[in-house]
Design a protein around this motif. Structure first.
Motif, PDB file in Angstrom:
ATOM      1  N   SER A  93       1.006  -0.975  -0.023  1.00 52.62           N
ATOM      2  CA  SER A  93      -0.018  -0.563  -0.132  1.00 52.62           C
ATOM      3  C   SER A  93       0.282   1.422  -0.135  1.00 52.62           C
ATOM      4  CB  SER A  93      -1.298   0.277   1.424  1.00 52.62           C
ATOM      5  OG  SER A  93      -1.310   0.662   1.739  1.00 52.62           O
ATOM      6  N   LEU A  94       0.921   1.969  -0.627  1.00 47.03           N
ATOM      7  CA  LEU A  94       1.428   3.068  -0.855  1.00 47.03           C
ATOM      8  C   LEU A  94       0.961   4.424  -0.148  1.00 47.03           C
ATOM      9  CD1 LEU A  94       1.919   3.696  -4.681  1.00 47.03           C
ATOM     10  CD2 LEU A  94       4.001   3.381  -3.563  1.00 47.03           C
ATOM     11  N   PRO A  95      -0.122   4.922   0.340  1.00 42.93           N
ATOM     12  CA  PRO A  95      -0.229   5.354   1.302  1.00 42.93           C
ATOM     13  C   PRO A  95      -0.138   4.788   1.935  1.00 42.93           C
ATOM     14  CG  PRO A  95      -1.843   4.968  -0.310  1.00 42.93           C
ATOM     15  CD  PRO A  95      -1.512   4.057  -0.528  1.00 42.93           C
ATOM     16  N   ASN A  96       0.576   3.195   2.681  1.00 42.82           N
ATOM     17  CA  ASN A  96       0.570   3.137   3.941  1.00 42.82           C
ATOM     18  C   ASN A  96       2.331   2.976   4.195  1.00 42.82           C
ATOM     19  OD1 ASN A  96      -1.900   3.109   5.689  1.00 42.82           O
ATOM     20  ND2 ASN A  96      -2.903   1.677   4.478  1.00 42.82           N
ATOM     21  N   LEU A  97       3.027   2.559   3.498  1.00 42.41           N
ATOM     22  CA  LEU A  97       4.140   3.198   3.147  1.00 42.41           C
ATOM     23  C   LEU A  97       4.246   4.438   3.456  1.00 42.41           C
ATOM     24  CD1 LEU A  97       7.133   1.609   2.078  1.00 42.41           C
ATOM     25  CD2 LEU A  97       6.491   2.776  -0.287  1.00 42.41           C
ATOM     26  N   MET A  98       3.687   5.192   2.858  1.00 46.34           N
ATOM     27  CA  MET A  98       4.664   6.673   2.887  1.00 46.34           C
ATOM     28  C   MET A  98       4.078   6.925   4.562  1.00 46.34           C
ATOM     29  SD  MET A  98       5.052  10.050   2.141  1.00 46.34           S
ATOM     30  CE  MET A  98       4.417  10.063   0.507  1.00 46.34           C
ATOM     31  N   ALA A  99       3.216   6.657   5.238  1.00 46.35           N
ATOM     32  CA  ALA A  99       3.235   7.258   7.127  1.00 46.35           C
ATOM     33  C   ALA A  99       3.722   5.386   7.355  1.00 46.35           C
ATOM     34  CB  ALA A  99       1.395   5.799   7.468  1.00 46.35           C
ATOM     35  N   THR A 100       4.446   5.112   6.886  1.00 45.10           N
ATOM     36  CA  THR A 100       5.561   4.633   8.209  1.00 45.10           C
ATOM     37  C   THR A 100       6.918   4.499   7.196  1.00 45.10           C
ATOM     38  OG1 THR A 100       3.993   2.066   7.623  1.00 45.10           O
ATOM     39  CG2 THR A 100       7.155   1.844   8.134  1.00 45.10           C
ATOM     40  N   VAL A 101       7.301   5.316   6.086  1.00 43.38           N
ATOM     41  CA  VAL A 101       8.722   5.470   6.010  1.00 43.38           C
ATOM     42  C   VAL A 101       8.829   6.840   5.867  1.00 43.38           C
ATOM     43  CG1 VAL A 101       9.447   3.969   5.080  1.00 43.38           C
ATOM     44  CG2 VAL A 101       8.459   5.341   3.383  1.00 43.38           C
ATOM     45  N   ALA A 102       7.600   7.918   6.267  1.00 43.55           N
ATOM     46  CA  ALA A 102       7.910   9.176   6.332  1.00 43.55           C
ATOM     47  C   ALA A 102       6.682   9.790   7.159  1.00 43.55           C
ATOM     48  CB  ALA A 102       8.019   9.784   4.738  1.00 43.55           C
ATOM     49  N   GLY A 103       6.670   8.898   8.238  1.00 44.28           N
ATOM     50  CA  GLY A 103       5.621   9.538   8.796  1.00 44.28           C
ATOM     51  C   GLY A 103       5.888  10.248  10.211  1.00 44.28           C
ATOM     52  N   ASN A 104       5.851   9.991  11.432  1.00 41.34           N
ATOM     53  CA  ASN A 104       6.198  10.746  12.998  1.00 41.34           C
ATOM     54  C   ASN A 104       7.149  10.703  12.704  1.00 41.34           C
ATOM     55  OD1 ASN A 104       3.430  11.333  13.472  1.00 41.34           O
ATOM     56  ND2 ASN A 104       2.593   9.372  14.959  1.00 41.34           N
ATOM     57  N   LEU A 117      16.429   9.263   1.998  1.00 45.69           N
ATOM     58  CA  LEU A 117      17.455   9.552   1.141  1.00 45.69           C
ATOM     59  C   LEU A 117      16.800   8.292   0.152  1.00 45.69           C
ATOM     60  CD1 LEU A 117      20.537   9.486   2.936  1.00 45.69           C
ATOM     61  CD2 LEU A 117      19.527  10.970   2.449  1.00 45.69           C
ATOM     62  N   ASP A 118      16.376   7.055   0.288  1.00 47.99           N
ATOM     63  CA  ASP A 118      16.198   6.149  -0.797  1.00 47.99           C
ATOM     64  C   ASP A 118      15.684   5.046   0.114  1.00 47.99           C
ATOM     65  OD1 ASP A 118      15.697   5.218  -3.188  1.00 47.99           O
ATOM     66  OD2 ASP A 118      18.462   4.157  -3.061  1.00 47.99           O
ATOM     67  N   ILE A 119      14.495   4.220  -1.425  1.00 48.22           N
ATOM     68  CA  ILE A 119      13.327   3.480  -0.578  1.00 48.22           C
ATOM     69  C   ILE A 119      13.658   1.863  -1.333  1.00 48.22           C
ATOM     70  CG2 ILE A 119      12.240   4.815   1.332  1.00 48.22           C
ATOM     71  CD1 ILE A 119       9.933   4.334  -1.928  1.00 48.22           C
ATOM     72  N   ALA A 281      15.256  22.477   3.260  1.00 44.58           N
ATOM     73  CA  ALA A 281      16.353  22.023   4.301  1.00 44.58           C
ATOM     74  C   ALA A 281      16.755  20.960   4.114  1.00 44.58           C
ATOM     75  CB  ALA A 281      15.152  21.864   5.357  1.00 44.58           C
ATOM     76  N   PRO A 282      18.861  21.014   4.181  1.00 43.31           N
ATOM     77  CA  PRO A 282      19.036  19.751   3.787  1.00 43.31           C
ATOM     78  C   PRO A 282      18.953  18.784   5.178  1.00 43.31           C
ATOM     79  CG  PRO A 282      20.528  21.841   4.199  1.00 43.31           C
ATOM     80  CD  PRO A 282      19.285  22.840   4.492  1.00 43.31           C
ATOM     81  N   ALA A 283      18.274  19.303   6.483  1.00 43.51           N
ATOM     82  CA  ALA A 283      18.652  18.193   7.499  1.00 43.51           C
ATOM     83  C   ALA A 283      17.072  17.735   7.269  1.00 43.51           C
ATOM     84  CB  ALA A 283      18.995  18.760   8.347  1.00 43.51           C
ATOM     85  N   LEU A 284      15.938  17.927   6.359  1.00 43.30           N
ATOM     86  CA  LEU A 284      14.584  17.898   6.962  1.00 43.30           C
ATOM     87  C   LEU A 284      14.168  17.167   5.362  1.00 43.30           C
ATOM     88  CD1 LEU A 284      12.428  17.983   8.715  1.00 43.30           C
ATOM     89  CD2 LEU A 284      11.710  19.765   8.276  1.00 43.30           C
ATOM     90  N   GLY A 285      12.875  16.052   6.036  1.00 39.31           N
ATOM     91  CA  GLY A 285      12.309  16.087   4.965  1.00 39.31           C
ATOM     92  C   GLY A 285      12.901  14.797   3.527  1.00 39.31           C
ATOM     93  N   PHE A 286      12.557  15.087   2.356  1.00 37.53           N
ATOM     94  CA  PHE A 286      12.738  13.890   0.814  1.00 37.53           C
ATOM     95  C   PHE A 286      14.258  13.772   0.695  1.00 37.53           C
ATOM     96  CE2 PHE A 286       8.793  13.799   2.876  1.00 37.53           C
ATOM     97  CZ  PHE A 286       8.288  12.497   2.312  1.00 37.53           C
ATOM     98  N   SER A 287      14.935  13.341  -0.377  1.00 35.93           N
ATOM     99  CA  SER A 287      15.434  13.474  -1.641  1.00 35.93           C
ATOM    100  C   SER A 287      14.743  12.805  -2.076  1.00 35.93           C
ATOM    101  CB  SER A 287      16.837  12.080  -1.096  1.00 35.93           C
ATOM    102  OG  SER A 287      17.340  11.611  -2.791  1.00 35.93           O
ATOM    103  N   TYR A 288      14.643  13.759  -3.840  1.00 32.07           N
ATOM    104  CA  TYR A 288      14.046  13.336  -4.963  1.00 32.07           C
ATOM    105  C   TYR A 288      14.156  11.682  -5.434  1.00 32.07           C
ATOM    106  CZ  TYR A 288      11.743  14.381  -8.292  1.00 32.07           C
ATOM    107  OH  TYR A 288      10.132  14.425  -9.953  1.00 32.07           O
ATOM    108  N   VAL A 289      15.118  11.869  -4.730  1.00 36.70           N
ATOM    109  CA  VAL A 289      15.526   9.600  -4.829  1.00 36.70           C
ATOM    110  C   VAL A 289      14.678   8.594  -4.985  1.00 36.70           C
ATOM    111  CG1 VAL A 289      17.188   7.810  -4.967  1.00 36.70           C
ATOM    112  CG2 VAL A 289      17.590  10.449  -5.823  1.00 36.70           C
TER     113      VAL A 289
END
Length: 416
Positions: A93-104, A117-119, A281-289
């Motif tokens: 599940s992509l939505p629940n994958l997002m909540a897991t790897v990029a959630g709280n 950085l990557d998945i 912000a280089p220390a926060l968020g996502f890499s586009y990869v």
């Protein structure tokens, strides 16, 4: 063998890095901030996230982000960490994958910096989602372009034109030999330029030009909206003979993009507007990869990656890494390749460096002023970009190629 999802992170912490990453692993799987009944060793073995790798890579003098706890006397360390989760925790599940790897995890006070950085995903995700239905091969077939980048542009001004004025601009561009035109992301279904009227007006021009010339310009209509609106708008574009639709992915969200990807019979041009809030912000968020993998799997055929020497804040190195990521297969049996879209202040000057760094012509090269502001008009602007790419692909310096290519010479002369 249990199938697992892996995610790589850059973390910044004043705590013991392993202890901090263990907190992250617990927060994003079976644990919480205190022991709870039922979290048995058997449950942890079945469902807990694991630390697969942890490497200290640097140090910070000051915390990058506010709000983090800082034990007295502790250095602030940078580390690369890899976590994994059993697929059974969330299913494919992509939505629940997002909540897991990029959630709280971004909010944990143990960290003064945390970036995905990557998945890497098990094959179950490839089976569950459409991925790009057209990608590079289908886009080239519909646009009638082989062996070079698609030369494209964006409707400008971004908003304010009527459907008739938009169609007039498309007529000018089609006669100039353009391959690809897109709506600006700000133009979807405004009162001055309703979507349905714009599609019909533009497609009359596109179809008429195709009948006369044999070349059908690909126009990416921005259908961003609620799911039912996007489906209906897609169906109108298809019925009118259109060959591309566009969605603002951060605005429509993963579920909206998945629904569009399943429904679409046309290439989907994925616009990443809002990306800076997730990445700058280089220390926060996502890499586009990591980020682009969600959207490719959801159905994006084209992915924006910015451009070299662009008008935004992104470095050239980041742009090329993003484009390479879009061209890198995700699965052995389902590559999910998307066509990178270079834009933002692109002219005849960037193709040599772009081609040298990327090593591919499988891209859309979108220029606004680089076409419309050419001193000899838009047709010369389009031709100058083709000449620049021809020089880049042949390894010929632009100034040398310009000696017997007038459109390129005029563009390099500072008049465009």
């Amino acid at each position: 063998m249990v199938e697992r999802i892996e995610a790589d992170y850059l973390v910044e912490t004043a705590h013991d890095p392993r202890v901090a990453v263990e907190v992250m692993a617990g927060e994003q799987s079976s644990g919480t901030f205190v022991p709870v009944p039922g979290e048995t060793p058997e449950l942890k073995e079945r469902s807990a996230a694991r630390i697969e790798a942890l490497e200290i890579v640097g140090e910070r003098a000051e915390p990058s982000l506010p709000g983090a706890s800082h034990p007295d006397g502790r250095r602030i360390l940078l580390a690369r960490a890899t976590l994994s989760w059993p697929l059974a925790n969330m299913g494919p599940s992509l939505p629940n994958l997002m909540a897991t790897v990029a959630g709280n995890l971004f909010e944990l006070k143990q960290f003064s910096g945390l970036r995905l950085l990557d998945i890497r995903l098990p094959a179950a995700f490839a089976a569950a989602y459409p991925g790009p239905k057209f990608g590079i091969e289908g886009t080239r077939r519909l646009a009638g372009v082989e062996g070079r980048p698609l030369i494209g542009t964006i409707v400008k001004p971004s908003v304010g034109f009527s459907p008739a004025e938009t169609a007039d601009l498309v007529r000018l561009l089609a006669e100039a030999g353009i391959d690809f035109v897109k709506d600006d992301e700000l133009q979807a279904d405004g009162l001055h330029c309703p979507f349905d009227e714009r599609v019909r007006a533009v497609m009359r021009v596109v179809n008429d030009h195709a009948d006369r010339s044999g070349k059908k310009v690909m126009f990416a209509f921005n259908l961003s909206g609620e799911i039912d609106e996007m489906r209906r708008r897609h169906d109108l574009v298809l019925a009118e003979g259109g060959t591309c639709v566009m969605a603002s992915i951060n605005a429509v969200g993963l579920s909206g993009m998945i629904a569009l990807g399943r429904h679409s019979e046309l290439p989907i041009h994925a616009h990443r507007n809002g990306w800076g809030a997730l990445s700058r912000a280089p220390a926060l968020g996502f890499s586009y990869v990591a980020f682009q993998k969600f959207w490719r799997l959801a159905g994006a055929d084209h992915m924006h990656v910015n451009g070299l020497a662009n008008k935004f804040a992104e470095s050239d190195e980041s742009v090329i890494a993003s484009a390479r990521a879009c061209l890198t297969p995700m699965f052995a049996d389902k590559p999910c390749i998307a066509m990178p879209v270079f834009s933002s202040g692109q002219t005849v000057r960037q193709p040599p460096a772009t081609f040298a760094a990327l090593g591919s012509t499988d891209l859309i090269y979108a220029a606004g002023g680089g076409i419309m502001a050419h001193p000899d008009g838009p047709a010369a602007g389009v031709e100058s970009l083709r000449q620049s790419w021809a020089a880049a692909m042949a390894g010929i310096p632009l100034e040398t190629h310009a000696r017997d290519h007038a459109a390129l010479a005029a563009a390099l002369g500072g008049r465009s």
